[in-house]
Design a protein around this motif. Structure first.
Motif, PDB file in Angstrom:
ATOM      1  N   GLY A 182       0.805  -1.209   0.000  1.00 51.38           N
ATOM      2  CA  GLY A 182       0.000   0.000   0.000  1.00 51.38           C
ATOM      3  C   GLY A 182       0.840   1.261   0.000  1.00 51.38           C
ATOM      4  N   GLU A 183       2.105   1.151   0.379  1.00 48.02           N
ATOM      5  CA  GLU A 183       3.004   2.300   0.424  1.00 48.02           C
ATOM      6  C   GLU A 183       3.795   2.453  -0.866  1.00 48.02           C
ATOM      7  N   SER A 184       3.577   1.596  -1.862  1.00 52.75           N
ATOM      8  CA  SER A 184       4.362   1.650  -3.091  1.00 52.75           C
ATOM      9  C   SER A 184       3.905   2.807  -3.969  1.00 52.75           C
ATOM     10  N   GLN A 185       4.828   3.264  -4.804  1.00 50.97           N
ATOM     11  CA  GLN A 185       4.542   4.309  -5.782  1.00 50.97           C
ATOM     12  C   GLN A 185       4.988   3.788  -7.138  1.00 50.97           C
ATOM     13  N   THR A 186       4.116   3.870  -8.138  1.00 52.77           N
ATOM     14  CA  THR A 186       4.450   3.389  -9.472  1.00 52.77           C
ATOM     15  C   THR A 186       4.266   4.496 -10.489  1.00 52.77           C
ATOM     16  N   THR A 187       5.267   4.649 -11.368  1.00 49.89           N
ATOM     17  CA  THR A 187       5.199   5.602 -12.478  1.00 49.89           C
ATOM     18  C   THR A 187       5.587   4.871 -13.756  1.00 49.89           C
ATOM     19  N   VAL A 188       5.112   5.367 -14.883  1.00 50.73           N
ATOM     20  CA  VAL A 188       5.477   4.824 -16.186  1.00 50.73           C
ATOM     21  C   VAL A 188       6.032   5.968 -17.027  1.00 50.73           C
ATOM     22  N   THR A 189       7.232   5.748 -17.585  1.00 47.08           N
ATOM     23  CA  THR A 189       7.865   6.719 -18.457  1.00 47.08           C
ATOM     24  C   THR A 189       7.972   6.115 -19.847  1.00 47.08           C
ATOM     25  N   PRO A 190       7.281   6.680 -20.836  1.00 54.04           N
ATOM     26  CA  PRO A 190       7.343   6.124 -22.196  1.00 54.04           C
ATOM     27  C   PRO A 190       8.754   6.185 -22.771  1.00 54.04           C
ATOM     28  N   ILE A 191       9.143   5.124 -23.480  1.00 50.49           N
ATOM     29  CA  ILE A 191      10.394   5.095 -24.234  1.00 50.49           C
ATOM     30  C   ILE A 191      10.079   5.507 -25.677  1.00 50.49           C
ATOM     31  N   ASN A 192       8.974   4.975 -26.181  1.00 48.93           N
ATOM     32  CA  ASN A 192       8.467   5.340 -27.506  1.00 48.93           C
ATOM     33  C   ASN A 192       6.941   5.216 -27.456  1.00 48.93           C
ATOM     34  N   SER A 193       6.291   5.117 -28.591  1.00 48.31           N
ATOM     35  CA  SER A 193       4.823   5.096 -28.581  1.00 48.31           C
ATOM     36  C   SER A 193       4.231   3.770 -28.121  1.00 48.31           C
ATOM     37  N   SER A 194       5.037   2.706 -28.028  1.00 46.63           N
ATOM     38  CA  SER A 194       4.471   1.408 -27.656  1.00 46.63           C
ATOM     39  C   SER A 194       5.000   0.818 -26.347  1.00 46.63           C
ATOM     40  N   VAL A 195       6.183   1.208 -25.891  1.00 48.66           N
ATOM     41  CA  VAL A 195       6.744   0.640 -24.657  1.00 48.66           C
ATOM     42  C   VAL A 195       7.255   1.731 -23.732  1.00 48.66           C
ATOM     43  N   GLY A 196       7.346   1.376 -22.444  1.00 49.33           N
ATOM     44  CA  GLY A 196       7.851   2.317 -21.454  1.00 49.33           C
ATOM     45  C   GLY A 196       8.504   1.590 -20.299  1.00 49.33           C
ATOM     46  N   ILE A 197       9.091   2.361 -19.415  1.00 51.18           N
ATOM     47  CA  ILE A 197       9.703   1.837 -18.194  1.00 51.18           C
ATOM     48  C   ILE A 197       8.734   2.084 -17.047  1.00 51.18           C
ATOM     49  N   GLU A 198       8.330   1.003 -16.389  1.00 46.80           N
ATOM     50  CA  GLU A 198       7.480   1.112 -15.201  1.00 46.80           C
ATOM     51  C   GLU A 198       8.389   1.012 -13.984  1.00 46.80           C
ATOM     52  N   LYS A 199       8.336   2.025 -13.125  1.00 48.56           N
ATOM     53  CA  LYS A 199       9.169   2.056 -11.917  1.00 48.56           C
ATOM     54  C   LYS A 199       8.258   1.996 -10.695  1.00 48.56           C
ATOM     55  N   THR A 200       8.524   1.019  -9.836  1.00 45.11           N
ATOM     56  CA  THR A 200       7.796   0.905  -8.574  1.00 45.11           C
ATOM     57  C   THR A 200       8.796   1.118  -7.444  1.00 45.11           C
ATOM     58  N   VAL A 201       8.446   1.977  -6.498  1.00 49.51           N
ATOM     59  CA  VAL A 201       9.292   2.255  -5.344  1.00 49.51           C
ATOM     60  C   VAL A 201       8.567   1.770  -4.101  1.00 49.51           C
ATOM     61  N   VAL A 202       9.258   0.935  -3.313  1.00 52.17           N
ATOM     62  CA  VAL A 202       8.659   0.308  -2.142  1.00 52.17           C
ATOM     63  C   VAL A 202       9.603   0.449  -0.950  1.00 52.17           C
ATOM     64  N   PRO A 203       9.100   0.870   0.219  1.00 50.60           N
ATOM     65  CA  PRO A 203       9.957   0.878   1.411  1.00 50.60           C
ATOM     66  C   PRO A 203      10.162  -0.552   1.925  1.00 50.60           C
ATOM     67  N   PHE A 204      11.325  -0.815   2.495  1.00 54.12           N
ATOM     68  CA  PHE A 204      11.672  -2.136   3.032  1.00 54.12           C
ATOM     69  C   PHE A 204      12.332  -1.948   4.393  1.00 54.12           C
ATOM     70  N   HIS A 205      11.952  -2.787   5.357  1.00 56.90           N
ATOM     71  CA  HIS A 205      12.549  -2.713   6.692  1.00 56.90           C
ATOM     72  C   HIS A 205      13.050  -4.093   7.113  1.00 56.90           C
ATOM     73  N   ALA A 206      14.321  -4.170   7.489  1.00 58.41           N
ATOM     74  CA  ALA A 206      14.913  -5.398   8.028  1.00 58.41           C
ATOM     75  C   ALA A 206      15.180  -5.136   9.512  1.00 58.41           C
ATOM     76  N   PRO A 207      14.406  -5.763  10.399  1.00 59.42           N
ATOM     77  CA  PRO A 207      14.546  -5.462  11.827  1.00 59.42           C
ATOM     78  C   PRO A 207      15.851  -5.998  12.417  1.00 59.42           C
ATOM     79  N   LYS A 208      16.287  -5.345  13.464  1.00 59.40           N
ATOM     80  CA  LYS A 208      17.516  -5.727  14.159  1.00 59.40           C
ATOM     81  C   LYS A 208      17.438  -7.168  14.666  1.00 59.40           C
ATOM     82  N   GLU A 209      16.255  -7.605  15.096  1.00 57.97           N
ATOM     83  CA  GLU A 209      16.089  -8.945  15.671  1.00 57.97           C
ATOM     84  C   GLU A 209      15.835 -10.035  14.634  1.00 57.97           C
TER      85      GLU A 209
END
Length: 136
Positions: free
Chosen positions: A25-52
């Protein structure tokens, strides 16, 4: 259709521990076109690795609704804006992908915590553009 693409590509990043995961639910997704038919989809997600955390593996997995054949998924992990880990993984015929990585190592009676704390995971996928998709 863009919303379907975003929902189909939600990503779960987890360090095999109940408390080490990224909320999709905290992810952010954007699409940047490369040309008229394909693009780069970027998803950004937070990640937490606990000390324990006691378990050794983490992973990035997902499903791409409209992948372009022959293009891998690129995964970048950052801590405090600094690049920590880069990887790429193949996309299966059904659009799914998975990448496993070590978060903790136990060698010669010594524990090494490879990941601990808060991170940002960026996932890049080459996708076919829908006519309703716009640059974000």
């Amino acid at each position: 259709m863009f919303l379907k693409t975003v929902l189909a590509s939600l990503v779960l990043v987890m360090a095999f521990s109940v408390t080490a995961f990224a909320e999709t639910g905290e992810s952010q997704t954007t699409v940047t076109p490369i040309n008229s038919s394909v693009g780069i989809e970027k998803t950004v997600v937070p990640f937490h690795a606990p000390k324990e955390n006691k378990l050794p593996w983490g992973f990035v997995e997902g499903k791409i609704a409209n992948p372009v054949e022959g293009h891998p998924v690129i995964i970048q992990i950052y801590k405090n804006g600094e690049a920590i880990h880069f990887a790429q993984t193949t996309v299966n015929d059904d659009g799914t992908y998975e990448y496993k990585f070590r978060v903790r190592d136990f060698t010669d009676s010594r524990v090494t915590k490879i990941f601990e704390g808060d991170y940002i995971v960026k996932i890049f996928k080459v996708v076919y553009l829908d006519k309703d998709t716009t640059s974000a």
